[in-house]
Design an enzyme around this catalytic site. Sequence first.
Site: not given
Length: 370
Positions: A11, A233, A236
């Site tokens: 991503d 974080y 995911k």
Amino acid sequence: MKATVSLIKADVGGYPGHSSVHPALLETARKKLENAKKQKLLIDFHVLAAGDDLQLLMSHSKGENSSEIHSLAWDTFKAATEVAKELKLYGAGQDLLSDAFSGNIRGMGPGIAELEFTERKAEPLVAFMMDKTEPGAFNLPMYRIFADPFNTAGLVIDPSLHSGFRFEVWDIMEHRRVFMNAPEETYDMLALIGAKSRYVIKRVFPKEGQKLPSNEPVAVVSTEKLYQIAGEYVGKDDPVAIVRAQSGLPALGEVLEPFALPYLVSGWMRGSHNGPLMPVSFRDARCTRFDGPPRCVAAGFQLSNGRLIGPVDLFDDPAYDETRRKAQEIAEYMRRHGPFEPHRLPLEDMEYTTLPKVMEKLKSRFEKVE
Ligand code: 13P
Ligand code: 13P
Ligand code: MG
Ligand code: MG
């Protein structure tokens, strides 16, 4: 001949938010890979997208973990990141965790599924790409494809698969692995892989004495754990997988069959919710409702001397309409739970949490209960 198929994804910027990949990123990646094909580094390639993840599917003869192929993928993601920054896309460069690239992309942020094998007379394969979930989301379908006779008729009626398969299972918390045989060790294996946030199927192999060589994997899943690598974080690690089919392996339809159930996976909004996995066509691989629901696309190919003949958009089929309808129903049902488990993940599996801050604030107000 031996061919290697590498599916490497990252991503590098969402458009808008975390929903999809901007066409300019696909274009940038295509140019880069086209160039590598001209220079004979790649035999063939396809640039695809699943949700906000840019997918580089490449065939070559360099084997797994080739620094040339990994560098090409890294440079391609870097170039796409520049475009993403210029367009101010969301989370530009999100999955490129370090500037210190040293020849292997493992542990650097992107997800990788690579298979090197002897190409058969006819070599069907499927590239699965999921968005808004984690590698353990492949445990259920991999188990069903290669070990469940209620899914794969060939395990019962085809002599070439009747002896079953060998699974490589990773413990991603402890960074160790174990090889297990199905059907003999099915119950033991399920005890592990049912805990899908910790134990993930990495590869599947034919058994000794089967039609295909037992040292060449027939399926592989990307298992990079982004939040463990980064310690914070960063999204995911939306997983991908490659599965080979037919002639000594499950048929294409047996490979696709587990996805007829919109089973529950973790991920979805902020990587912190359970929801149904919805199989969709390429054009519907856009995460919208509550940043989801989690999706899976399947690109089908025949390999021809390393050339990727395809893709066929395998879930672009009314046969999966009922699954998608069911997925909506489950999504609606799960959403009604709002911030309550089991819609929201248990504390240890969430990627975002305010709990430490809430606890800090309430510390002095907690009192003993007799
Ligand atoms: P064909 O006879 O069309 O090759 O199909 C065989 C098969 O395995 C279908 O699942
Ligand atoms: P991605 O991991 O697909 O970037 O999604 C992150 C997120 O927080 C979605 O709500
Ligand atoms: Mg994103
Ligand atoms: Mg994503």
